[in-house]
Design a protein around this motif. Structure first.
Motif, PDB file in Angstrom:
ATOM      1  N   GLU A   1      -6.087 -12.291  81.414  1.00 58.68           N
ATOM      2  CA  GLU A   1      -6.926 -11.947  80.269  1.00 58.68           C
ATOM      3  C   GLU A   1      -7.474 -13.023  79.715  1.00 58.68           C
ATOM      4  O   GLU A   1      -6.748 -14.418  79.829  1.00 58.68           O
ATOM      5  CB  GLU A   1      -5.906 -11.295  79.199  1.00 58.68           C
ATOM      6  CG  GLU A   1      -5.723  -9.757  79.356  1.00 58.68           C
ATOM      7  CD  GLU A   1      -4.930  -9.142  78.305  1.00 58.68           C
ATOM      8  OE1 GLU A   1      -5.192  -9.482  77.133  1.00 58.68           O
ATOM      9  OE2 GLU A   1      -3.973  -8.292  78.516  1.00 58.68           O
TER      10      GLU A   1
ATOM     11  N   ASP B   1     -12.470  -7.189  83.219  1.00 60.21           N
ATOM     12  CA  ASP B   1     -12.337  -5.652  83.660  1.00 60.21           C
ATOM     13  C   ASP B   1     -13.290  -5.027  84.549  1.00 60.21           C
ATOM     14  O   ASP B   1     -13.517  -4.033  84.714  1.00 60.21           O
ATOM     15  CB  ASP B   1     -12.481  -5.029  82.112  1.00 60.21           C
ATOM     16  CG  ASP B   1     -13.706  -5.255  81.263  1.00 60.21           C
ATOM     17  OD1 ASP B   1     -14.531  -6.162  81.920  1.00 60.21           O
ATOM     18  OD2 ASP B   1     -13.965  -4.420  80.371  1.00 60.21           O
TER      19      ASP B   1
ATOM     20  N   ASP C   1     -13.189   0.403  77.136  1.00 56.67           N
ATOM     21  CA  ASP C   1     -13.284   0.763  78.373  1.00 56.67           C
ATOM     22  C   ASP C   1     -14.678   0.353  79.027  1.00 56.67           C
ATOM     23  O   ASP C   1     -15.595   0.768  78.661  1.00 56.67           O
ATOM     24  CB  ASP C   1     -12.735   2.054  78.865  1.00 56.67           C
ATOM     25  CG  ASP C   1     -11.311   2.299  78.087  1.00 56.67           C
ATOM     26  OD1 ASP C   1     -10.455   1.317  78.333  1.00 56.67           O
ATOM     27  OD2 ASP C   1     -11.218   3.126  77.669  1.00 56.67           O
ATOM     28  N   ARG C   2     -14.684  -0.463  80.315  1.00 58.31           N
ATOM     29  CA  ARG C   2     -15.885  -0.621  80.879  1.00 58.31           C
ATOM     30  C   ARG C   2     -16.337   0.874  81.600  1.00 58.31           C
ATOM     31  O   ARG C   2     -15.504   1.492  81.991  1.00 58.31           O
ATOM     32  CB  ARG C   2     -15.689  -1.628  82.121  1.00 58.31           C
ATOM     33  CG  ARG C   2     -16.633  -1.598  83.030  1.00 58.31           C
ATOM     34  CD  ARG C   2     -16.568  -2.797  84.100  1.00 58.31           C
ATOM     35  NE  ARG C   2     -16.661  -4.050  83.078  1.00 58.31           N
ATOM     36  CZ  ARG C   2     -17.675  -4.804  82.947  1.00 58.31           C
ATOM     37  NH1 ARG C   2     -18.684  -4.403  83.320  1.00 58.31           N
ATOM     38  NH2 ARG C   2     -17.409  -5.889  82.548  1.00 58.31           N
TER      39      ARG C   2
ATOM     40  N   ASN D   1     -13.370  -1.668  88.880  1.00 53.09           N
ATOM     41  CA  ASN D   1     -14.007  -0.427  88.178  1.00 53.09           C
ATOM     42  C   ASN D   1     -14.409   0.604  89.173  1.00 53.09           C
ATOM     43  O   ASN D   1     -14.579   0.506  90.401  1.00 53.09           O
ATOM     44  CB  ASN D   1     -15.390  -0.955  87.293  1.00 53.09           C
ATOM     45  CG  ASN D   1     -16.541  -1.381  88.362  1.00 53.09           C
ATOM     46  OD1 ASN D   1     -17.072  -0.263  88.742  1.00 53.09           O
ATOM     47  ND2 ASN D   1     -16.789  -2.684  88.366  1.00 53.09           N
TER      48      ASN D   1
END
Length: 178
Positions: A88, A118, A169-170, A122
């Motif tokens: 992070e 992130d 959220d992506r 994905n």
């Protein structure tokens, strides 16, 4: 199992394509050299521009619809077959290799690329990193599989006081954050 902080992995669809994990070339190098996963032709910006001008002039003379600017001067997306994981408050900065501009007249059109934490794994593309390149040379340039095309530098970033995240959220892959 050992905790992983940051690094590169090969995406599933490129596992059997002999993709090399980026490495630093010297002890004090900041960047990890990233290679092309496929052979790709980068069209010459100048060649495209001359074609556009001649083609549109001819079409205007004939009274026909001309090409739109959106039809050319596009950056070429070069696949790497890689994804990157990080902690992070870190990101992977994609930058030019000095030889790209100097020797080969290629550059990242946006100056740098940012791979967010992130983006890794994905749903849309497993976090596949593509390198955007423009060829401002006079001739088309072929980038061969395994050729070093950019550098990746892992960096920390800071957040402002009272940081407000717009969307937690992506939703997609390349260029998906807006």
């Amino acid at each position: 199992m050992e905790k992983k902080n940051r690094g590169f992995e090969v995406i599933r669809s490129y596992k059997d394509k002999a993709i090399r994990i980026p490495q630093r070339q010297t002890k004090y190098s900041a960047g990890y050299d990233i290679e092309a996963a496929e052979t790709v032709v980068l069209p010459s910006f100048w060649k495209q521009s001359v074609y556009y001008l001649i083609h549109n002039t001819f079409l205007m003379i004939k009274g026909q619809e001309t090409m739109k600017e959106d039809d050319l001067w596009q950056a070429t997306l070069v696949p790497t077959g890689l994804k990157a994981y990080m902690m992070e408050n870190e990101y992977l900065k994609i930058v030019n290799r000095s030889s790209g501009s100097y020797k080969y007249q290629t550059t990242l059109p946006n100056g740098i690329g940012i791979i967010d934490q992130d983006y890794y794994n994905n749903e849309k593309n497993e976090g596949h990193i593509y390198i955007q390149l423009i060829n401002y040379g006079l001739k088309d340039r072929t980038i061969h599989k395994g050729e070093r095309i950019a550098q990746g530098i892992f960096s920390k970033f800071l957040q402002v006081d009272d940081d407000q995240v717009v969307n937690s959220d992506r939703q997609g892959g390349f260029g998906s954050s807006g």
